[in-house]
Design a protein around this motif. Structure first.
Motif, mmCIF file in Angstrom:
data_model
loop_
_atom_site.group_PDB
_atom_site.id
_atom_site.type_symbol
_atom_site.label_atom_id
_atom_site.label_comp_id
_atom_site.label_asym_id
_atom_site.label_seq_id
_atom_site.Cartn_x
_atom_site.Cartn_y
_atom_site.Cartn_z
ATOM 1 N N UNK A 189 14.457 -27.167 -7.400
ATOM 2 C CA UNK A 189 14.483 -27.052 -5.938
ATOM 3 C C UNK A 189 15.601 -26.244 -5.232
ATOM 4 N N UNK A 190 16.708 -26.858 -5.751
ATOM 5 C CA UNK A 190 18.055 -26.037 -5.327
ATOM 6 C C UNK A 190 17.920 -24.566 -5.540
ATOM 7 N N UNK A 191 17.441 -24.237 -6.967
ATOM 8 C CA UNK A 191 17.495 -22.782 -7.227
ATOM 9 C C UNK A 191 16.558 -22.131 -6.531
ATOM 10 N N UNK A 192 15.320 -22.751 -5.823
ATOM 11 C CA UNK A 192 14.530 -22.148 -4.985
ATOM 12 C C UNK A 192 14.944 -21.880 -3.798
ATOM 13 N N UNK A 193 15.627 -22.844 -3.226
ATOM 14 C CA UNK A 193 16.427 -22.788 -1.979
ATOM 15 C C UNK A 193 17.402 -21.806 -1.876
ATOM 16 N N UNK A 194 18.002 -21.227 -3.128
ATOM 17 C CA UNK A 194 19.115 -20.666 -3.053
ATOM 18 C C UNK A 194 19.158 -19.148 -2.063
ATOM 19 N N UNK A 195 17.928 -18.495 -2.007
ATOM 20 C CA UNK A 195 17.882 -17.143 -1.342
ATOM 21 C C UNK A 195 17.109 -17.689 -0.011
ATOM 22 N N UNK A 196 16.871 -18.737 0.199
ATOM 23 C CA UNK A 196 16.222 -19.056 1.651
ATOM 24 C C UNK A 196 17.172 -19.151 2.826
ATOM 25 N N UNK A 237 7.676 -28.692 0.619
ATOM 26 C CA UNK A 237 6.374 -29.255 -0.130
ATOM 27 C C UNK A 237 5.451 -28.195 -0.667
ATOM 28 N N UNK A 238 5.542 -26.991 -0.285
ATOM 29 C CA UNK A 238 4.999 -25.788 -0.554
ATOM 30 C C UNK A 238 5.554 -25.163 -1.848
ATOM 31 N N UNK A 239 6.781 -25.117 -1.942
ATOM 32 C CA UNK A 239 7.626 -24.443 -2.940
ATOM 33 C C UNK A 239 8.343 -25.332 -3.974
ATOM 34 N N UNK A 240 8.287 -26.416 -3.879
ATOM 35 C CA UNK A 240 8.988 -26.938 -5.018
ATOM 36 C C UNK A 240 7.869 -28.538 -5.566
ATOM 37 N N UNK A 241 8.617 -29.043 -6.392
ATOM 38 C CA UNK A 241 7.786 -30.087 -6.925
ATOM 39 C C UNK A 241 8.097 -31.213 -6.374
ATOM 40 N N UNK A 242 8.717 -31.304 -5.183
ATOM 41 C CA UNK A 242 9.135 -32.716 -4.416
ATOM 42 C C UNK A 242 7.821 -33.443 -4.471
ATOM 43 N N UNK A 298 24.139 -29.122 -6.794
ATOM 44 C CA UNK A 298 24.385 -29.074 -8.107
ATOM 45 C C UNK A 298 25.594 -28.179 -8.668
ATOM 46 N N UNK A 299 26.430 -28.054 -7.714
ATOM 47 C CA UNK A 299 27.701 -27.427 -8.129
ATOM 48 C C UNK A 299 28.993 -28.079 -8.181
ATOM 49 N N UNK A 300 28.763 -29.568 -8.112
ATOM 50 C CA UNK A 300 29.756 -30.448 -8.122
ATOM 51 C C UNK A 300 29.151 -31.684 -8.683
ATOM 52 N N UNK B 103 19.694 -17.563 -8.404
ATOM 53 C CA UNK B 103 19.565 -18.951 -8.369
ATOM 54 C C UNK B 103 21.081 -19.778 -8.306
ATOM 55 N N UNK B 104 21.983 -19.112 -8.722
ATOM 56 C CA UNK B 104 23.202 -19.602 -8.637
ATOM 57 C C UNK B 104 23.869 -18.879 -7.571
ATOM 58 N N UNK B 105 23.462 -17.797 -7.027
ATOM 59 C CA UNK B 105 23.970 -17.302 -5.995
ATOM 60 C C UNK B 105 25.363 -16.832 -6.506
#
Ligand SMILES: Cc1cc2nc3c(=O)[nH]c(=O)nc-3n(C[C@H](O)[C@H](O)[C@H](O)COP(=O)(O)OP(=O)(O)OC[C@H]3O[C@@H](n4cnc5c(N)ncnc54)[C@H](O)[C@@H]3O)c2cc1C
Lengths: 359, 484
Positions: A189-196, A237-242, A298-300, B103-105
């Protein structure tokens, strides 16, 4: 032997006279066994905000000023340190935050300690009072010693005064609480959000009792918050498996809990690990880790362990490093440190007589 | 003078036409964008691989020959000015974007990559690289790293240093060090060596590979132009916007002369007749930006702007920025020569600083165009002069010096983003104590025992490049630099 200097000049005098020194701040983090030859410098007298210029977005405080004092002073002018320095309510100080580089969940939005430090005054191992950086938000003169001090763990100098940048504090915050099947699904989900275009103030997740909970925080103008949360919710809800999403509007207590490492309350050892998100799953399955709380999308990672040595080996194997935030160890730095040769040279210049701990 | 053995060794690393030694080939490298300073290097080498760069650094160190890394040579402070008879290591051929991880930007790039090319390469992922120096279509990431370069959009998300997560560098003696990681936390553990390296102006060696962080392209922009009848009131408007709690992506000011130049060059459509123009840009989530925009308009109206324009289309916005980013070059057309200063003052002092510069301009009889990063308090007065007139450069430099002193007196600093370079070294001791300066020398010596990496820059010293100037430079008069 312990001394309590009240000025930078007094710190310098002590450093000059001693064979080895170690500085102690708010004691909210790790402790290490003290040796007889080491003079302990208790920084508690070096406390207090020296200058605060809300219109400049800057303040200067003595190193041992408790974060709480700073946070409250800033809040009165609707400003804040966006990076949520850890352990604020446990007595952490500004100097300790800089020395240990302890940014918290809010780091995601505008960066961490290193991105907000502007100036520093410190005593080096030669007993000199040095100054680096300045009081303005942009400065390219001289070497960037303020940044260098971030994460320096008292091994290159003892900070006595720090200037930081601050930002206007969003008037309202709200948090989405999400359930995922696994840490992998939350990471996805965090990867999917990355360019949003969503501007997240924080994105934390943690796997406990068979499922992964994630918390995503938004901050902003009160009248825009609800529509923004709703939009984000629909998108997730539409773009991730939440699996489920709840909204938490009174979210301050929740984030304070994370800041206080409440999830790790029962564990003697807590380690902070900067983590390229792609390595997250490798780290997550390591047996040396009891519990992992991930922040900054997820970076720390903040992990608990009963076996620091095993964790250290795991980090080395994965090409990672970590800092012990709580626990007892001779060296709180774990894992690989490829950068030592560069750091060693600067150590030679700032602490030629090895007054401070080895790096 | 370089020995013939040394030349042979250089050519072994960079064979054929990648090792330039003839006067005619060296000429283009004699100066950077601070053209008043010139020096002839002994050789210019054009490595194509990281291994070659490392070999060159090792060779220079071993032979005790000074070297200067060079990107596109757009430094405004003499940072990439060659050392007389030294080696210029030109990095333009190391221009590969090695990895993009949407994805990691993150993106991993070689030092010779042009700043804007990163944003171009990642645009298809809806991402961009935030630091945007006006020179971004030509300057390199290696140069940006050396100077911690900024740009119009650095108010909210910071400068180069705030966007570099990891680096591989070759230290001045050829040792290669890795630091940081692909985490946004970068170093995480240990002193922030990335922060320390960035802005070190080439004194700590050469960046070989740089991992940068990327940001999602903002969903919405709102770009507002506000015209004022004095520079001081535009400066005060900046302070008012900041005090209102808004955090714009960019806040820039241009004065009459800069506007005239920009308008002639690109017809940006700026309000006619403005003495000062404030550009404020909000960026972010659409919902949030629309509400902030309403707030911003209230603040601007109360600040005494006599005309307010809002960019209605992406094309209009692009034009506004084209005019702003091209301003230095446009001003260049108005005058045979200019020097640009880069001092910073606390934002609340902007009005005062600008008024004082105006006064100095009259005193010195030299025209000044102001075009600068107002949100950061980072001034860029361009002092116009004619270098063919005897003494004109010295006169302009003296004026520039007064501006730097003014910035220090107002609680600011001598450079925000262009670096100290050659140009502002003499002013460092006004900003730092002798002890501070000694510590910086000691650090530098510990990192570069033979003082081969870009000597004579950033810190005042006598190991200055030889100069070819029209006249005596103030630094020469002060005995700080000398010519052969
Ligand atoms: C018209 C114009 C507009 C400008 N606008 C801005 C602006 O808005 N903001 C801003 O900050 N600057 C600006 N600049 C200044 C300049 O573009 C920047 O300083 C830029 O970062 C220099 O990049 P470069 O590739 O040209 O570097 P160069 O000039 O070639 O080198 C600059 C310095 O970097 C060192 N260097 C180069 N590569 C490396 C490397 N790989 N490792 C270590 N050191 C290295 C050099 O030794 C030198 O000291 C402008 C310049 C011009 C001419």
């Amino acid at each position: 032997m312990s001394k309590s200097p009240t000025t930078a000049a007094e710190v310098a005098k002590i450093v000059n006279a001693a064979t080895h020194v170690t500085a102690v701040g708010g004691r909210s983090k790790w402790t290490f066994p003290a040796a007889d030859t080491v003079t302990e410098i208790d920084l508690s007298q070096l406390s207090g905000i020296v200058a605060y210029a809300p219109d400049e977005y800057t303040f200067t405080a003595k190193a041992n000023t408790p974060l709480v004092e700073i946070i409250n002073t800033l809040a009165a002018r609707q400003q804040y340190l966006p990076f949520d320095p850890l352990l604020a309510n446990a007595g952490a100080t500004l100097g300790g935050t800089v020395a240990c580089n302890t940014s918290g969940s809010g780091r995601l939005r505008y960066g961490g300690v290193r991105d907000f430090i502007l100036g520093v005054r410190f005593v080096d191992g030669n007993g000199n009072v040095l100054r680096g950086g300045g009081n303005v938000v942009k400065n390219a003169s001289g070497f960037d010693l303020p940044k260098f001090m971030v994460g320096s763990l008292g091994r290159y100098g003892i900070m006595t005064e720090i200037t930081m940048k601050v930002f206007p504090k969003p008037a309202a915050f709200g948090t989405l609480v999400l359930q995922f099947e696994s840490v992998a699904a939350a990471l996805q989900a965090s990867f999917a959000l990355a360019n949003q275009p969503f501007e997240l103030d924080a994105f934390d997740f943690r796997h406990t009792n068979g499922s992964t909970t994630a918390w995503i925080r938004l901050g902003g103008l009160p009248n825009t918050l609800q529509p923004r949360l709703t939009r984000l919710q629909t998108w997730l809800q539409t773009h991730t498996s939440v699996q489920t999403i709840d909204t938490l509007l009174e979210d301050a207590a929740h984030w304070q809990g994370i800041n206080a490492l409440a999830f790790a309350a029962d564990s003697p050892n807590v380690v902070k690990i900067p983590l390229p998100p792609r390595k997250l799953l490798h780290l997550d399955e390591d047996p040396a880790i009891d519990l992992a709380h991930y922040y900054c999308a997820g970076n720390v990672a903040l992990v608990t362990t009963t076996d620091i040595t095993a964790l250290g080996s795991a980090l080395t194997r994965l090409g990672l490093n970590g800092l012990l935030l709580r626990g007892t160890a001779t060296n709180p730095q774990l894992g690989t440190r490829h950068w030592l040769p560069f750091a060693q040279r600067i150590k030679t210049a700032l602490d030629p007589h090895q007054k401070f701990l080895e790096i | 003078m370089l020995t013939s053995t040394f030349y042979t060794q250089l050519a072994e690393i960079c064979p054929g036409n990648r090792c330039l030694t003839r006067a005619v080939d060296l000429l283009p490298y004699e100066s950077d964008a601070l053209t008043a300073f010139r020096a002839t290097p002994g050789a210019v080498v054009l490595p194509e691989t990281e291994a070659e760069v490392i070999a060159l650094v090792r060779l220079c160190h071993q032979a005790g020959v000074p070297f200067v890394a060079r990107g596109s040579g757009t430094s405004l402070s003499g940072g990439s000015l060659p050392i007389q008879d030294g080696v210029v290591i030109a990095l333009n051929r190391l221009n590969a974007i090695l990895k993009i991880d949407p994805e990691q930007r993150t993106a991993v790039v070689q030092p010779g990559v042009i700043n804007l090319n990163i944003s171009k390469a990642v645009a298809k992922h809806n991402l961009y690289y935030a630091p945007d120096p006006s020179s971004q279509s030509i300057c390199t990431i290696g140069g940006n790293v050396a100077f911690n370069s900024g740009g119009a959009h650095c108010l909210k998300y910071g400068m180069t240093s705030n966007h570099v997560l990891a680096m591989r560098v070759v230290l001045p003696d050829g040792e290669v060090v890795e630091m940081g990681s692909e985490s946004v936390e970068g170093m995480g553990v240990g002193p922030d060596l990335i922060g320390m390296f960035i802005g070190s102006e080439g004194l700590f060696g050469i960046a070989l590979e740089i991992t940068v962080r990327l940001l999602p392209i903002p969903e919405q922009y709102r770009t507002v132009l506000a015209a004022y009848d004095s520079l001081e009131s535009a400066g005060n408007a900046v302070a008012a916007v900041v005090a209102s709690g808004l955090l714009p992506g960019a806040m820039e000011i241009m004065d009459k002369l800069a506007l005239k130049a920009a308008e002639t060059a690109v017809q940006a459509g700026y309000p006619a007749g403005a003495v000062a123009l404030l550009i404020v840009e909000l960026e972010g989530e659409a919902e949030q930006v629309e509400h902030e925009f309403a707030q911003l308009i209230d603040v601007i109206k109360a600040s005494g702007a006599y005309e307010i324009q809002v960019a209605e289309t992406a094309a209009q916005r692009a034009k506004i920025w084209k005019g702003r980013k091209g301003a230095f070059s446009s001003v260049g057309r108005l005058s045979p020569d200019y020097v640009v200063q880069d001092g910073v003052v606390p934002r609340s002092q902007l009005g005062k600083a600008l008024a004082e510069i105006e006064r100095l301009s009259a005193d010195y009889g030299l025209a000044v165009a102001n075009v600068f990063h107002a949100g950061d308090g980072n001034l860029h007065p361009l002092i116009l002069y004619d270098g063919r007139q005897p003494g004109a450069l010295e006169h302009a430099e003296a004026f520039a010096g007064e501006i730097l002193k003014l910035c220090i007196a107002l609680g600011g600093t001598i450079t925000g983003e262009h670096g100290v370079g050659m140009e502002k070294r003499a002013y460092m001791p006004l900003l730092f104590s002798e002890t501070d300066m000694d510590a910086m020398y000691a650090i530098r010596l510990a990192v570069d025992t033979k003082l081969v990496a870009n000597p004579g820059k950033k810190l005042p010293s006598d190991e200055a490049p030889a100069l070819k100037l029209h006249g005596m430079h103030p630094l020469e008069q002060a005995g700080i630099i000398s010519r052969e």
